[in-house]
Write a protein that holds these residues in place. Structure first.
Motif, PDB file in Angstrom:
ATOM      1  N   ILE A  50       0.831  -1.205   0.000  1.00 17.29           N
ATOM      2  CA  ILE A  50       0.000   0.000   0.000  1.00 17.29           C
ATOM      3  C   ILE A  50       0.874   1.267   0.000  1.00 17.29           C
ATOM      4  O   ILE A  50       0.554   2.255  -0.655  1.00 17.29           O
ATOM      5  N   PHE A  77       0.960   4.436  -2.855  1.00 19.28           N
ATOM      6  CA  PHE A  77       0.888   5.868  -2.606  1.00 19.28           C
ATOM      7  C   PHE A  77       2.177   6.585  -3.014  1.00 19.28           C
ATOM      8  O   PHE A  77       2.144   7.749  -3.410  1.00 19.28           O
ATOM      9  N   SER A 114       1.793   7.141  -6.684  1.00 17.66           N
ATOM     10  CA  SER A 114       0.817   8.215  -6.905  1.00 17.66           C
ATOM     11  C   SER A 114       1.428   9.583  -6.585  1.00 17.66           C
ATOM     12  O   SER A 114       1.257  10.554  -7.328  1.00 17.66           O
ATOM     13  N   VAL A 132       2.304  13.526  -8.926  1.00 18.48           N
ATOM     14  CA  VAL A 132       1.944  14.908  -8.568  1.00 18.48           C
ATOM     15  C   VAL A 132       3.204  15.687  -8.197  1.00 18.48           C
ATOM     16  O   VAL A 132       3.371  16.853  -8.567  1.00 18.48           O
ATOM     17  N   ARG A 167       1.637   9.927 -16.991  1.00 14.67           N
ATOM     18  CA  ARG A 167       2.333  10.046 -15.699  1.00 14.67           C
ATOM     19  C   ARG A 167       3.830   9.823 -15.872  1.00 14.67           C
ATOM     20  O   ARG A 167       4.643  10.497 -15.239  1.00 14.67           O
ATOM     21  N   THR A 201      -2.277  10.527   3.166  1.00 12.96           N
ATOM     22  CA  THR A 201      -3.623   9.985   2.952  1.00 12.96           C
ATOM     23  C   THR A 201      -3.834   8.768   3.849  1.00 12.96           C
ATOM     24  O   THR A 201      -4.955   8.467   4.264  1.00 12.96           O
ATOM     25  N   PRO A 256      -7.323  14.775   5.890  1.00 15.33           N
ATOM     26  CA  PRO A 256      -8.074  15.938   5.386  1.00 15.33           C
ATOM     27  C   PRO A 256      -7.226  17.210   5.280  1.00 15.33           C
ATOM     28  O   PRO A 256      -7.633  18.166   4.654  1.00 15.33           O
ATOM     29  N   ARG A 285      -3.902  17.268   4.289  1.00 16.47           N
ATOM     30  CA  ARG A 285      -2.613  16.979   3.645  1.00 16.47           C
ATOM     31  C   ARG A 285      -2.207  18.042   2.638  1.00 16.47           C
ATOM     32  O   ARG A 285      -1.050  18.119   2.258  1.00 16.47           O
ATOM     33  N   THR A 298     -17.683   4.922   5.034  1.00 17.43           N
ATOM     34  CA  THR A 298     -16.439   5.570   5.443  1.00 17.43           C
ATOM     35  C   THR A 298     -16.384   6.948   4.790  1.00 17.43           C
ATOM     36  O   THR A 298     -16.539   7.053   3.573  1.00 17.43           O
ATOM     37  N   LEU A 327     -12.715  12.649   3.624  1.00 17.94           N
ATOM     38  CA  LEU A 327     -12.825  14.095   3.404  1.00 17.94           C
ATOM     39  C   LEU A 327     -11.493  14.658   2.924  1.00 17.94           C
ATOM     40  O   LEU A 327     -10.436  14.259   3.394  1.00 17.94           O
ATOM     41  N   MET A 328     -11.587  15.583   1.998  1.00 17.45           N
ATOM     42  CA  MET A 328     -10.356  16.179   1.466  1.00 17.45           C
ATOM     43  C   MET A 328     -10.492  17.695   1.407  1.00 17.45           C
ATOM     44  O   MET A 328     -11.599  18.232   1.355  1.00 17.45           O
ATOM     45  N   ASP A 376      -4.125  15.892  -5.327  1.00 12.29           N
ATOM     46  CA  ASP A 376      -3.761  14.505  -5.552  1.00 12.29           C
ATOM     47  C   ASP A 376      -4.999  13.603  -5.452  1.00 12.29           C
ATOM     48  O   ASP A 376      -5.194  12.894  -4.471  1.00 12.29           O
ATOM     49  N   ASN A 396      -5.675  11.025  -7.148  1.00 14.43           N
ATOM     50  CA  ASN A 396      -5.311   9.617  -7.274  1.00 14.43           C
ATOM     51  C   ASN A 396      -5.210   8.975  -5.888  1.00 14.43           C
ATOM     52  O   ASN A 396      -5.630   7.838  -5.686  1.00 14.43           O
ATOM     53  N   SER A 397      -4.657   9.732  -4.933  1.00 11.32           N
ATOM     54  CA  SER A 397      -4.521   9.195  -3.577  1.00 11.32           C
ATOM     55  C   SER A 397      -5.885   9.007  -2.924  1.00 11.32           C
ATOM     56  O   SER A 397      -6.080   8.067  -2.152  1.00 11.32           O
ATOM     57  N   VAL A 398      -6.820   9.900  -3.233  1.00  6.54           N
ATOM     58  CA  VAL A 398      -8.165   9.757  -2.679  1.00  6.54           C
ATOM     59  C   VAL A 398      -8.787   8.464  -3.205  1.00  6.54           C
ATOM     60  O   VAL A 398      -9.406   7.692  -2.459  1.00  6.54           O
ATOM     61  N   LEU A 446      -7.140   5.838  -4.272  1.00  8.59           N
ATOM     62  CA  LEU A 446      -6.415   4.715  -3.667  1.00  8.59           C
ATOM     63  C   LEU A 446      -6.846   4.493  -2.220  1.00  8.59           C
ATOM     64  O   LEU A 446      -6.893   3.368  -1.734  1.00  8.59           O
ATOM     65  N   GLN A 447      -7.179   5.599  -1.543  1.00 11.69           N
ATOM     66  CA  GLN A 447      -7.646   5.498  -0.154  1.00 11.69           C
ATOM     67  C   GLN A 447      -8.949   4.687  -0.105  1.00 11.69           C
ATOM     68  O   GLN A 447      -9.124   3.834   0.762  1.00 11.69           O
ATOM     69  N   ALA A 455      -8.086   1.177  -0.534  1.00  9.41           N
ATOM     70  CA  ALA A 455      -7.485   0.607   0.678  1.00  9.41           C
ATOM     71  C   ALA A 455      -8.538   0.340   1.751  1.00  9.41           C
ATOM     72  O   ALA A 455      -8.377  -0.561   2.571  1.00  9.41           O
ATOM     73  N   GLU A 456      -9.620   1.132   1.759  1.00 14.67           N
ATOM     74  CA  GLU A 456     -10.674   0.949   2.765  1.00 14.67           C
ATOM     75  C   GLU A 456     -11.539  -0.268   2.468  1.00 14.67           C
ATOM     76  O   GLU A 456     -12.357  -0.671   3.286  1.00 14.67           O
ATOM     77  N   VAL A 490      -9.478   9.689 -12.779  1.00 11.13           N
ATOM     78  CA  VAL A 490      -8.486   8.807 -12.148  1.00 11.13           C
ATOM     79  C   VAL A 490      -8.995   7.370 -12.169  1.00 11.13           C
ATOM     80  O   VAL A 490      -8.259   6.424 -12.480  1.00 11.13           O
TER      81      VAL A 490
END
Lengths: 290, 419
Positions: free
Chosen positions: A3, A7, A10, A14, A140, A254, A261, A263, B208, B211-212, B218, B220-222, B224-225, B228-229, B249
């Motif tokens: 994991i 990240f 990813s 960016v 990318r 993340t 929230p 980051r 779940t 929140l961002m 980013d 892409n990370s959201v 991926l999150q 992951a959940e 994405v």
């Protein structure tokens, strides 16, 4: 462990955009003394022009070229018509002037393009490969590769070419450079054009990889400045590393639920920490010998 | 030969009738519909929108302006025209307070109609209450807008629309665990995702909240999150721009089939299909707060006719626009029942608070206001799926189940709108 790798990949994408932005800022700062807050707005205008040409049905390469040319045109326009008149002013005055230019560009973008939903798609988005179950598109890879190559290319350009030498001379002492006959205006125009081309390319990549939102792209200048500060507004290599680090840190956060929230604060935190570290050496970040 | 001529004549006649009906259908109907311009003393009405980066929320006031223009050309309010003053707060809290004070205190508006501004609702809710002026809003998106005695909106906002989308996903798509991706704004994304979570808990499912920050880049990370959940459904509780970013994405990662994709209304916009593309065919479900844009319903058709004749070319034709039309129409219907000589703020506020049981094909339930401490008359919607470059209705009007609505249901019982 996997994991974290996801990240990391990813964040590198960016981060490479932040690095590209930072490199464009440092190149310009070194040659002209301007910290260009309009960099993000120029990138936003370039991304919108790229989308517009694609929407009008122009071939991809024409649209991409127009994006870069828009960056060059806007940057050179400011450099020739406004920056030259501010050349002897304090760094803060110069920076605020670019901020004004950014607001003008952002206003024009809002005037020309309404708030409709848009998406910038490049052909390289459709091609990709899998690495640790994450599909990595060629776009990318281009963003990462370009930031690395551009950083190396710029280092070589500044070290090995005559124009690079002239730019370094300007950065060291503008007044002395003028006295020994360096064509200041020409050299500065080249620096503005280079920075503009980088802004155009960064805007196009940002519009594709993140989202085609002029405001978001305009404020991309903040992490780009944070990356440039990591390089003390001088070192292209450290700027490149700084940009990537900010991108990766942002992505990795993340995974920390309580911090996730917030980051987007990472660039500010990094910039503050680096400035504090530099203050430790009693050096004023924005001051030049000019 | 005779039969051929008869056939031709019949076809021409049919064509003429059909043309006439079409022409008639395209003619808007507003207020008294007399066809005569109103010339009396103007009734001053205000409207506030937020039109600047990061978003254009002017659809509601644009539609209200078009409708009022149409009303003024058709007899006005028993002869009195509406003078509609619209201000743009540019998403600036200071400016939002200034323009509201100007409208309410200097211009002396009798009410505000078509309001669409996230900032203004948060900043001016107290002013409206203190000055006892009603805002018949059209584009509410934050809790302050729905939990105030003097603001009532004809749009649902993210809470009911999001829960509506989740209800459909649980019942029709088999959702067990949903991610609610929203902005880290307490009275917007946090508020709506919290209540979405409570709904999921009430039906024995998991949710779940992811929140961002609104400026987060980013995406892409959201994505991926969410991966992951271990969720099976992603709800995009976001404005259209960032929602499209996450969809892009997901498309890049071929995640269209990995998750079920749902969204509240923001993705239901005429400009969205062109930005989505074939990949999302039958994969993206959106809850809509008002009627479909292509509905044959009389109010939807009249909204189109009003906008065609009285709107500006650049006016948005989205849900906020439908909502602005509806607020303006209900406002005019209310004023028309009043003695035109006694139209002042106090009486108008009283009349608006007296609204109950108004209906429209754009809504799934009755519209009402009442003298209550909060208002949310629109909480039932429809579900559409993106398919073949358009949105198609997959479930018609249905209400949501949420304990948030308990005080709202009590209001409806008091007004005898439900048993």
């Amino acid at each position: 462990m996997k994991i974290y790798a996801l990240f990391l990949i990813s964040g590198l994408a960016v981060g490479s955009l932040y690095a590209l932005g930072g490199i464009g800022l440092v190149v310009l700062r070194r040659a002209t003394g301007f910290l260009n807050f309009a960099y993000g707005a120029i990138a936003a205008a370039s991304a919108m022009i790229c989308w517009q040409f694609i929407d009008w049905g122009f071939a991809g390469p024409v649209s991409w070229l127009m994006s870069i040319l828009t960056g060059v045109a806007l940057s050179v326009f400011f450099g020739r018509f406004f920056a030259s008149g501010l050349a002897w002013r304090e760094p803060v005055v110069k920076a605020v002037a670019t901020l004004g230019f950014a607001l003008i560009i952002l206003g024009l973008i809002s005037f020309i393009w309404d708030d409709a939903a848009r998406k910038l798609v490049l052909p390289t988005d459709k091609i990709g490969f899998r690495l640790m179950e994450v599909r990595i598109t060629v776009t990318r890879v281009i963003a990462f590769g370009a930031s690395l190559l551009i950083a190396l290319g710029m280092i070589l350009y500044l070290e090995k070419t005559k124009t690079g030498l002239l730019m370094r001379a300007l950065a060291n002492n503008r007044a002395h450079s003028a006295l020994i006959g360096i064509p200041i205006l020409r050299v500065e125009t080249i620096a503005w054009a280079l920075s503009g081309a980088l802004a155009g390319f960064t805007g196009m990549m940002f519009g594709d990889l993140v989202r085609l939102d002029p405001t978001i792209i305009t404020f991309m200048v903040i992490p780009a400045i944070a990356a440039a500060i990591c390089g003390r507004l001088e070192s292209l290599f450290l700027t490149f590393i700084g940009g990537l680090s900010i991108g990766v840190a942002e992505a990795m956060l993340t995974l920390v639920k309580t911090a996730a929230p917030f980051r987007s604060l990472v660039p500010f935190v990094v910039a503050v920490l680096v400035i504090l570290w530099m203050q430790r050496k009693q050096r004023l970040v924005f001051q030049t010998e000019d | 030969m005779f039969m051929r001529y008869m056939g031709l004549a019949l076809m021409l006649a049919m064509g003429f009738i059909s043309y006439s009906e079409e022409a008639k259908a395209a003619e808007p109907e507003c207020g008294l519909n007399t066809g005569e311009k109103a010339t009396g003393e103007p009734i001053v009405v205000g409207g506030i929108n937020g039109n600047a980066p990061p978003g254009d929320f002017s659809g509601g006031t644009d539609a209200a302006a078009a409708y009022f223009h149409c009303v003024n050309d058709n007899g006005g309010i028993n002869g009195r025209p509406i003078k509609y003053i619209v201000e743009n707060d540019q998403w600036n809290p200071e400016l939002a307070a200034q323009v509201a004070t100007k409208l309410v205190k200097d211009d002396g508006v009798v009410a505000l109609v078509g309001n669409g501004s996230v900032v203004s609702m948060a900043v001016n809710a107290k002013l409206y209450k203190d000055e006892d002026v009603m805002a018949m809003a059209s584009a509410c998106a934050i809790s302050d807008c729905y939990e105030n005695s003097n603001i009532v909106s004809s749009n649902q906002g993210p809470l009911p629309s999001g829960i509506g989308a989740l209800k459909f996903a649980v019942e029709e798509l088999g959702t067990e665990h949903a991610a609610c991706i929203g902005f880290n704004i307490p009275n917007n994304g946090g508020w709506a995702c919290d209540w979405a979570g409570k709904y999921m808990e009430s039906v024995g499912k998991k949710s779940t909240a992811l929140l961002m920050d609104p400026s987060a880049v980013d995406l892409n990370s959201v994505y991926l999150q969410a991966l992951a959940e271990g969720v099976d459904t992603i709800m995009l509780m976001l404005p259209a721009g960032p929602a499209l970013g996450i969809l892009k994405v997901a498309e890049e990662q071929d995640g269209g089939d990995t998750f079920k994709w749902i969204s509240p209304t923001p993705l239901y916009d005429p400009t969205i299909p062109a930005a989505l593309g074939d990949y999302w065919d039958n994969k993206l479900y959106v809850n809509i707060e008002l009627g479909p844009f292509n509905s044959d319903g009389p109010d939807n058709q009249n909204w189109i006719a009003v906008m065609d004749k009285y709107g500006e070319k650049e006016d948005r034709r989205d849900t906020f626009s439908q909502s602005g039309y509806l607020s303006a129409k209900f406002f005019v219907e209310t004023l028309l029942k009043m003695d035109s000589a006694e139209i002042n703020r106090t009486n108008v506020t009283k009349a608006i608070k007296g609204i109950s049981g108004l209906t429209s094909d754009l809504l799934c339930g009755p519209y009402y206001v009442g003298d209550f401490d909060r208002h949310m008359p629109n909480h039932a919607g429809r579900m559409v799926v993106y398919s073949e470059n358009e949105f198609k209705v997959v479930r018609d009007c249905y209400d949501i189940d949420s304990s948030y609505l308990e005080p709202i249901r009590e209001q409806e019982r008091q007004l005898r709108l439900i048993q």
